[in-house]
Design a protein around this motif. Sequence first.
Motif, mmCIF file in Angstrom:
data_model
loop_
_atom_site.group_PDB
_atom_site.id
_atom_site.type_symbol
_atom_site.label_atom_id
_atom_site.label_comp_id
_atom_site.label_asym_id
_atom_site.label_seq_id
_atom_site.Cartn_x
_atom_site.Cartn_y
_atom_site.Cartn_z
ATOM 1 N N LYS A 190 0.938 -1.235 0.042
ATOM 2 C CA LYS A 190 -0.161 0.052 -0.249
ATOM 3 C C LYS A 190 0.849 1.143 0.236
ATOM 4 N N THR A 191 2.124 1.167 0.433
ATOM 5 C CA THR A 191 2.918 2.294 0.335
ATOM 6 C C THR A 191 3.574 2.414 -1.152
ATOM 7 N N THR A 192 3.420 1.584 -1.908
ATOM 8 C CA THR A 192 4.084 1.616 -3.275
ATOM 9 C C THR A 192 3.297 1.964 -4.475
ATOM 10 N N SER A 193 2.468 2.997 -4.295
ATOM 11 C CA SER A 193 1.371 3.479 -5.183
ATOM 12 C C SER A 193 1.864 3.694 -6.709
ATOM 13 N N ASN A 194 3.112 3.768 -7.042
ATOM 14 C CA ASN A 194 3.536 3.722 -8.184
ATOM 15 C C ASN A 194 4.317 2.617 -8.848
ATOM 16 N N LEU A 195 3.992 1.490 -8.128
ATOM 17 C CA LEU A 195 4.396 0.147 -8.326
ATOM 18 C C LEU A 195 3.702 -0.252 -9.893
ATOM 19 N N ARG A 196 4.779 -0.703 -10.701
ATOM 20 C CA ARG A 196 4.615 -1.324 -12.195
ATOM 21 C C ARG A 196 4.641 -2.645 -12.404
ATOM 22 N N SER A 197 5.446 -3.332 -11.498
ATOM 23 C CA SER A 197 5.890 -4.604 -11.857
ATOM 24 C C SER A 197 6.029 -5.164 -10.321
ATOM 25 N N LEU A 198 5.358 -6.310 -10.110
ATOM 26 C CA LEU A 198 5.559 -7.176 -8.961
ATOM 27 C C LEU A 198 5.542 -8.889 -9.261
ATOM 28 N N THR A 199 6.578 -9.304 -8.783
ATOM 29 C CA THR A 199 7.038 -10.551 -8.823
ATOM 30 C C THR A 199 7.249 -11.366 -7.407
ATOM 31 N N ILE A 200 6.193 -12.370 -7.034
ATOM 32 C CA ILE A 200 6.451 -12.993 -5.673
ATOM 33 C C ILE A 200 5.943 -14.327 -5.772
ATOM 34 N N SER A 201 6.447 -15.100 -4.670
ATOM 35 C CA SER A 201 6.081 -16.387 -4.442
ATOM 36 C C SER A 201 6.189 -16.658 -2.913
ATOM 37 N N SER A 202 5.062 -17.445 -2.378
ATOM 38 C CA SER A 202 4.660 -17.831 -1.000
ATOM 39 C C SER A 202 4.122 -18.917 -0.889
ATOM 40 N N GLY A 203 4.008 -19.510 0.373
ATOM 41 C CA GLY A 203 3.563 -20.740 0.708
ATOM 42 C C GLY A 203 2.230 -20.484 1.608
ATOM 43 N N TYR A 204 1.792 -19.099 1.700
ATOM 44 C CA TYR A 204 0.634 -18.991 2.779
ATOM 45 C C TYR A 204 -0.683 -19.089 1.943
ATOM 46 N N ALA A 205 -1.581 -19.877 2.530
ATOM 47 C CA ALA A 205 -2.720 -20.087 1.893
ATOM 48 C C ALA A 205 -3.946 -18.952 1.598
ATOM 49 N N GLU A 206 -3.676 -17.933 2.456
ATOM 50 C CA GLU A 206 -4.323 -16.632 2.332
ATOM 51 C C GLU A 206 -4.195 -15.891 0.849
ATOM 52 N N MET A 207 -2.835 -16.172 0.580
ATOM 53 C CA MET A 207 -2.154 -15.536 -0.676
ATOM 54 C C MET A 207 -3.185 -16.149 -2.054
ATOM 55 N N LEU A 208 -4.052 -17.189 -1.771
ATOM 56 C CA LEU A 208 -4.586 -17.753 -2.919
ATOM 57 C C LEU A 208 -6.222 -17.284 -2.916
ATOM 58 N N ASP A 209 -6.164 -16.230 -2.738
ATOM 59 C CA ASP A 209 -7.567 -15.452 -2.839
ATOM 60 C C ASP A 209 -7.649 -14.347 -3.969
ATOM 61 N N GLY A 210 -8.044 -14.708 -5.053
ATOM 62 C CA GLY A 210 -7.994 -13.682 -6.246
ATOM 63 C C GLY A 210 -8.727 -12.320 -5.813
ATOM 64 N N LEU A 211 -9.801 -12.326 -5.081
ATOM 65 C CA LEU A 211 -10.794 -11.302 -4.785
ATOM 66 C C LEU A 211 -9.994 -10.433 -3.785
ATOM 67 N N ILE A 212 -9.297 -10.733 -2.997
ATOM 68 C CA ILE A 212 -8.527 -9.975 -2.150
ATOM 69 C C ILE A 212 -7.353 -9.365 -2.879
ATOM 70 N N TRP A 213 -6.722 -9.931 -3.662
ATOM 71 C CA TRP A 213 -6.063 -9.421 -4.675
ATOM 72 C C TRP A 213 -6.462 -8.418 -5.441
ATOM 73 N N GLU A 214 -7.509 -8.556 -6.012
ATOM 74 C CA GLU A 214 -8.089 -7.464 -6.843
ATOM 75 C C GLU A 214 -8.593 -6.306 -6.153
ATOM 76 N N GLN A 215 -9.071 -6.449 -4.955
ATOM 77 C CA GLN A 215 -9.453 -5.203 -4.173
ATOM 78 C C GLN A 215 -8.117 -4.402 -3.601
ATOM 79 N N LEU A 216 -7.141 -5.072 -3.530
ATOM 80 C CA LEU A 216 -5.871 -4.337 -3.211
ATOM 81 C C LEU A 216 -5.264 -3.602 -4.360
ATOM 82 N N ILE A 217 -5.329 -4.264 -5.283
ATOM 83 C CA ILE A 217 -4.792 -3.810 -6.675
ATOM 84 C C ILE A 217 -5.580 -2.595 -7.185
#
Length: 334
Positions: free
Chosen positions: A232-259
Motif C-alpha cells: 500500500k506504500t508503493t502507489s507507483n508500483l508497475r511490476s510485482l513478482t512474488i512467491s509464497s506458501g501462505y494459503a491466504e495468498m490464494l484469494d483472487g478477490l483480496i488481490w483484486e481489491q488491493l490492486i
Amino acid sequence: ISKSSSTTFQTNFKIKQNLSSEYMYLIVVNSITVCSALVILTLFGLNKDVRNEVKRKIRLYVRWVLNFISSLFLSNKSFRMKFECLPNEILLICFEYFDVWDLFESFDQLNKRFNRLIRQMKSAVKCYHSKFDRLINDDRLRNQIVSLDLSNSQIERFVFDLPLIRLTLLNSSFDELNDCISNYFPLLKYLHVQYIYIPEERIRSSKSLFHLEHIIFDVILDEFEYLRVFLKTTSNLRSLTISSGYAEMLDGLIWEQLISSSLINLTEFKFDFSCYHHGRIDRFIETNFSSFQTQFWLEQHQWLTQYIIAQNTISIYTTSFDHKKTVTFNYQSI
C-alpha cells in the motif's frame, strides 16, 4: 649490427606502425558503426529480446577490441595511448566491464576527459557487498553507486543517503524494508529480496515509497497482511513478482481489491502461490482458482493463471512466472 639487418628492422617497424594505424582506424570506424546500428534498431521499435541480443554482440565486439589493442599496441611505446583515440561512446561501453573501484583507480585523475567520463557511469556502475566497507568511507565513490547487493546487516550501518536506483538483499522483513528505503534510499526504483522473514519485533513502518516501480520477492515467509501493508506504500508500483506458501495468498478477490485500490499503476504481476490441499481439491478449484478467473484477471489485465496439483500441495501461478528457481516453503493448508 649489419647495415642490412638495421634496414630490415626499420622496415619491419614501419610496416607494423602502418598496419597498427590502419587497424586502429578500422576499429574506431567499426565501433561507431556498431553503436549506430544499435540506435537505429531501437528507433525502429524492435522487441526487447532483439535489442538485448544486439547489445550482447556489441559487448563481445568491444571485448575483442580491448584484447586486440592490448596485444597489438602495448609492446610499442608509440601506441600505448591509442586507447584515448576511441570515441566517448565506445569508452563508456568499455567502462561497463569495470567494477566501480577498479574504474576509479585506473582512470581517475588521468586527464579531464576521463575524469568527466567515469562520472557519467551511474547507470552502469555496481557495488557488491565484498567492498562495502570501502563504500561507506569513500566520498569520491559514494555518489557513483546506483546498484547495491547487500545483506540486511550491512544496511543497518548506513548513516547517509545514496542516489540508489537498484537494491538487492539476501533477506529482510517488510517493516525493515520500508524503514531503510524511506530513510536511506528515497529514490529507489528496483527492489529484489530473496527471503522475506518474520521479524522478532514489529516496528510498523509504513512511509510512502513513491519512486519504487519494480519489486521481486523470491520467497515470502511472512503473513499476507504485512505484505499488503507494505504494498500500500508503493502507489507507483508497475511490476510485482512474488512467491509464497501462505494459503491466504490464494484469494483472487483480496488481490483484486488491493490492486484496484492501492496499486492502480501495476501492469505486470507474476506470482506462484502454494499450500497443502489435504485432499480438498474440488473445493480449491471451485473457490480459490475460480477467484483468479474473473474479468479483472482475464480481460482487464490479461494475467492468465494455471494450477498444479501435487501429492500434498497445490499451486496457482501466472503463466508468465519463471519457475527456473527452486524454493522451499513452510506450506499452510487451505
